[in-house]
Write an enzyme that holds these catalytic residues in place. Structure first.
Site, mmCIF file in Angstrom:
data_model
loop_
_atom_site.group_PDB
_atom_site.id
_atom_site.type_symbol
_atom_site.label_atom_id
_atom_site.label_comp_id
_atom_site.label_asym_id
_atom_site.label_seq_id
_atom_site.Cartn_x
_atom_site.Cartn_y
_atom_site.Cartn_z
ATOM 1 N N HIS A 8 0.853 -1.185 0.000
ATOM 2 C CA HIS A 8 0.000 0.000 0.000
ATOM 3 C C HIS A 8 0.891 1.236 0.000
ATOM 4 C CE1 HIS A 8 -3.689 -2.257 1.812
ATOM 5 N NE2 HIS A 8 -3.292 -2.745 0.654
ATOM 6 N N GLU A 11 1.917 8.222 -3.706
ATOM 7 C CA GLU A 11 3.063 8.766 -4.431
ATOM 8 C C GLU A 11 2.705 10.089 -5.110
ATOM 9 O OE1 GLU A 11 4.849 4.393 -5.824
ATOM 10 O OE2 GLU A 11 4.125 5.816 -7.330
ATOM 11 N N HIS A 35 -2.600 3.569 -3.454
ATOM 12 C CA HIS A 35 -3.056 2.170 -3.539
ATOM 13 C C HIS A 35 -3.261 1.658 -2.124
ATOM 14 C CE1 HIS A 35 -1.889 -2.324 -4.046
ATOM 15 N NE2 HIS A 35 -3.195 -2.185 -4.176
ATOM 16 N N HIS A 118 -9.289 -3.992 -7.884
ATOM 17 C CA HIS A 118 -8.782 -5.318 -8.252
ATOM 18 C C HIS A 118 -9.023 -6.217 -7.046
ATOM 19 C CE1 HIS A 118 -4.974 -5.337 -5.877
ATOM 20 N NE2 HIS A 118 -5.056 -4.038 -6.015
ATOM 21 N N ASN A 119 -8.793 -7.519 -7.228
ATOM 22 C CA ASN A 119 -9.100 -8.491 -6.167
ATOM 23 C C ASN A 119 -10.552 -8.334 -5.705
ATOM 24 O OD1 ASN A 119 -6.441 -9.140 -6.437
ATOM 25 N ND2 ASN A 119 -5.808 -8.552 -4.391
ATOM 26 N N GLY A 151 3.743 0.337 -11.447
ATOM 27 C CA GLY A 151 4.982 -0.417 -11.594
ATOM 28 C C GLY A 151 5.585 -0.679 -10.226
ATOM 29 N N HIS A 174 -3.156 -5.920 -12.902
ATOM 30 C CA HIS A 174 -3.344 -4.739 -12.061
ATOM 31 C C HIS A 174 -2.023 -4.135 -11.620
ATOM 32 C CE1 HIS A 174 -2.316 -6.871 -8.335
ATOM 33 N NE2 HIS A 174 -2.352 -5.719 -7.722
ATOM 34 N N GLY A 175 -0.893 -4.742 -11.980
ATOM 35 C CA GLY A 175 0.407 -4.198 -11.613
ATOM 36 C C GLY A 175 1.518 -5.014 -12.240
#
Length: 246
Positions: A8, A11, A35, A118-119, A151, A174-175
């Protein structure tokens, strides 16, 4: 923001938009990306109903207990679905509050916000019938649906537009995805390794564990190239100030 575990993060970075998208003209922007999940509450909801499903299906061998289910035509299944939906809204609201608080503190007005899950599970129509699509490690990529694919703390994230590819059930990664476990990353790398790559990439890390070193992840550019038939890149975000969970 209350910190949680794992990857998590929040940024500050530079967002390059080479072509206009809805609500955002072509240009270079200051952007904030975060995130996080449902602060552990969603995990507890899943744990509770998974245990309930096991109890309701004692006929399953112990080794297959994790395959227990709750039918959506039962009270228990409908209750689980409602609880999951609530956790999704809770998570989205948490993101919105984080971004509103930061923007308000700085006296800024966001030009465009993008949020995606996601998830999570969705009711969707595929091949002419309603199905439940659970995207573990994946995010929706329906036609014209906008999303974000991160990323690492030093590598770009991408604003994407879904292409609605039915072969992936209108989904995309998703990443970047890990190339090694957290345990292996902690054993292999030292703080000096992380500091070297941060200095090299010009990123300031306010907090973050060695389990999240960039070297523990796949090359996001290769990941994006591999799913060019799933999403179209509309913007590139380069992190500059990063705060991860401790």
């Amino acid at each position: 923001m209350r910190e949680s575990s794992g990857n998590h993060f929040v940024e500050w970075g530079i967002l390059d938009v080479p072509g206009a998208m809805p609500g955002l003209p072509e240009g270079t922007y200051l952007a904030l990306m975060s995130h996080s999940g449902s602060r552990g509450t969603g995990g507890e909801v899943a744990k509770h109903y998974s245990a309930l499903a096991r109890r309701l299906h004692p006929e399953l061998p112990r080794a297959l207990g994790h395959l227990a289910w709750l039918g959506l035509d039962t009270d228990e299944g409908r209750e689980y679905w409602a609880a999951m939906e609530l956790m999704g809204r809770y998570s989205a609201a948490s993101h919105a509050l984080i971004h509103a608080a930061v923007a308000g503190s700085l006296g800024l007005t966001p030009m465009r916000s993008i949020e995606n899950h996601h998830n999570f599970a969705w009711r969707e129509i595929h091949d002419g019938r309603e199905v439940i699509v659970h995207r573990k490690g994946a995010t929706p990529a329906g036609r014209d649906v906008y999303g974000i694919i991160p990323g690492t703390m030093v590598d770009p994230a991408f604003v994407v537009e879904g292409l609605g590819n039915p072969m992936s059930l209108c989904s995309a990664a998703h990443g970047a995805g890990r190339v090694m476990s957290r345990k292996e990353a902690l054993a292999r790398f030292r703080r000096s390794d992380l500091e070297h790559v941060l200095k090299e990439r010009g990123v300031r890390l306010l907090s973050g564990g060695l389990d999240e070193v960039p070297m523990a992840y796949k090359d996001i550019r290769e990941v994006m190239a591999a799913q060019a038939d799933l999403v179209r890149i509309r913007g590139t975000f380069l992190p500059r100030i990063v705060k991860m969970a401790k």
